[in-house]
Design a protein around this motif. Structure first.
Motif, PDB file in Angstrom:
ATOM      1  N   SER A  27       0.837  -1.207   0.000  1.00  0.00           N
ATOM      2  CA  SER A  27       0.000   0.000   0.000  1.00  0.00           C
ATOM      3  C   SER A  27       0.871   1.256   0.000  1.00  0.00           C
ATOM      4  O   SER A  27       0.548   2.242  -0.678  1.00  0.00           O
ATOM      5  N   SER A  28       1.998   1.237   0.735  1.00  0.00           N
ATOM      6  CA  SER A  28       2.883   2.408   0.727  1.00  0.00           C
ATOM      7  C   SER A  28       3.534   2.594  -0.649  1.00  0.00           C
ATOM      8  O   SER A  28       3.735   3.729  -1.102  1.00  0.00           O
ATOM      9  N   LEU A  29       3.855   1.483  -1.304  1.00  0.00           N
ATOM     10  CA  LEU A  29       4.419   1.574  -2.653  1.00  0.00           C
ATOM     11  C   LEU A  29       3.396   2.108  -3.652  1.00  0.00           C
ATOM     12  O   LEU A  29       3.740   2.855  -4.577  1.00  0.00           O
ATOM     13  N   ARG A  30       2.150   1.739  -3.472  1.00  0.00           N
ATOM     14  CA  ARG A  30       1.098   2.243  -4.365  1.00  0.00           C
ATOM     15  C   ARG A  30       0.913   3.755  -4.182  1.00  0.00           C
ATOM     16  O   ARG A  30       0.664   4.477  -5.144  1.00  0.00           O
ATOM     17  N   VAL A  31       1.029   4.202  -2.921  1.00  0.00           N
ATOM     18  CA  VAL A  31       0.947   5.650  -2.669  1.00  0.00           C
ATOM     19  C   VAL A  31       2.104   6.353  -3.365  1.00  0.00           C
ATOM     20  O   VAL A  31       1.936   7.402  -3.996  1.00  0.00           O
ATOM     21  N   ALA A  32       3.312   5.742  -3.262  1.00  0.00           N
ATOM     22  CA  ALA A  32       4.482   6.324  -3.921  1.00  0.00           C
ATOM     23  C   ALA A  32       4.291   6.360  -5.438  1.00  0.00           C
ATOM     24  O   ALA A  32       4.758   7.288  -6.113  1.00  0.00           O
ATOM     25  N   GLN A  33       3.607   5.363  -5.966  1.00  0.00           N
ATOM     26  CA  GLN A  33       3.349   5.312  -7.407  1.00  0.00           C
ATOM     27  C   GLN A  33       2.475   6.488  -7.835  1.00  0.00           C
ATOM     28  O   GLN A  33       2.732   7.132  -8.854  1.00  0.00           O
ATOM     29  N   VAL A  34       1.455   6.776  -7.035  1.00  0.00           N
ATOM     30  CA  VAL A  34       0.537   7.864  -7.374  1.00  0.00           C
ATOM     31  C   VAL A  34       1.229   9.217  -7.244  1.00  0.00           C
ATOM     32  O   VAL A  34       1.037  10.107  -8.071  1.00  0.00           O
ATOM     33  N   THR A  35       2.074   9.346  -6.208  1.00  0.00           N
ATOM     34  CA  THR A  35       2.745  10.633  -5.970  1.00  0.00           C
ATOM     35  C   THR A  35       3.988  10.808  -6.823  1.00  0.00           C
ATOM     36  O   THR A  35       4.665  11.821  -6.721  1.00  0.00           O
ATOM     37  N   ALA A  43       9.374  -0.494  -9.376  1.00  0.00           N
ATOM     38  CA  ALA A  43       9.760  -1.852  -9.777  1.00  0.00           C
ATOM     39  C   ALA A  43       9.549  -2.845  -8.639  1.00  0.00           C
ATOM     40  O   ALA A  43       9.376  -4.042  -8.867  1.00  0.00           O
ATOM     41  N   LYS A  44       9.571  -2.322  -7.412  1.00  0.00           N
ATOM     42  CA  LYS A  44       9.448  -3.209  -6.247  1.00  0.00           C
ATOM     43  C   LYS A  44       8.007  -3.707  -6.058  1.00  0.00           C
ATOM     44  O   LYS A  44       7.781  -4.711  -5.380  1.00  0.00           O
ATOM     45  N   ILE A  45       7.048  -3.023  -6.662  1.00  0.00           N
ATOM     46  CA  ILE A  45       5.641  -3.418  -6.521  1.00  0.00           C
ATOM     47  C   ILE A  45       5.441  -4.857  -6.978  1.00  0.00           C
ATOM     48  O   ILE A  45       4.779  -5.652  -6.313  1.00  0.00           O
ATOM     49  N   LYS A  46       6.049  -5.215  -8.098  1.00  0.00           N
ATOM     50  CA  LYS A  46       5.900  -6.563  -8.641  1.00  0.00           C
ATOM     51  C   LYS A  46       6.457  -7.606  -7.671  1.00  0.00           C
ATOM     52  O   LYS A  46       5.832  -8.645  -7.426  1.00  0.00           O
ATOM     53  N   GLU A  47       7.628  -7.319  -7.105  1.00  0.00           N
ATOM     54  CA  GLU A  47       8.249  -8.251  -6.154  1.00  0.00           C
ATOM     55  C   GLU A  47       7.368  -8.462  -4.933  1.00  0.00           C
ATOM     56  O   GLU A  47       7.210  -9.588  -4.450  1.00  0.00           O
ATOM     57  N   VAL A  48       6.795  -7.381  -4.424  1.00  0.00           N
ATOM     58  CA  VAL A  48       5.957  -7.476  -3.222  1.00  0.00           C
ATOM     59  C   VAL A  48       4.690  -8.271  -3.519  1.00  0.00           C
ATOM     60  O   VAL A  48       4.265  -9.104  -2.710  1.00  0.00           O
TER      61      VAL A  48
END
Length: 121
Positions: A27-35, A43-48
């Motif tokens: 969820s924190s990575l998704r927030v970073a994606q939007v911002t 790239a780390k989203i896929k790994e998680v």
């Protein structure tokens, strides 16, 4: 990244704890994606996501194996623990049912045995 063999020995509570951590990280990575985060974070989203899938797979397989042990000698088993086969195979008669004969069939077989023929050589 989580390896599957590392998860094998973990208990149910440890797996759920790991799952919560990974979901929080996602969820924190998704927030970073939007911002507009860094490419490394994107790239780390896929790994998680793959790690979450590994944890869930391990959790579900251990749960199902424990249920198999629990229902091993039970008269009835849950549908997802029964062998799948095909629809036709699940519906066919059991060997004992198929071998049963009626009284009329038994009488007919006793009174009219199969004929034996002498074949010239």
């Amino acid at each position: 990244m989580v390896k599957a063999y590392e998860l094998q020995g973990l208990s149910r509570t440890e797996l759920l704890k790991q799952l919560d951590e990974l979901r929080g990280e996602l969820s924190s990575l998704r927030v970073a994606q939007v911002t507009g985060g860094t490419p490394a974070k994107l790239a780390k989203i896929k790994e998680v996501r793959k790690s979450i899938a590994r944890v869930l797979t391990t959790y579900n397989t251990t749960r199902k194996n424990s249920l198999r042990v629990e229902f091993k000698n039970a008269k009835y088993q849950p549908l997802d623990l029964r062998p799948k086969y095909t629809r036709a195979m699940r519906r066919r008669l059991t060997p004992s049912q198929a071998a049963n004969t009626t009284l009329r069939q038994r009488k007919k077989a006793a009174h009219n045995p199969a004929r034996k023929y002498a074949v010239k050589a």
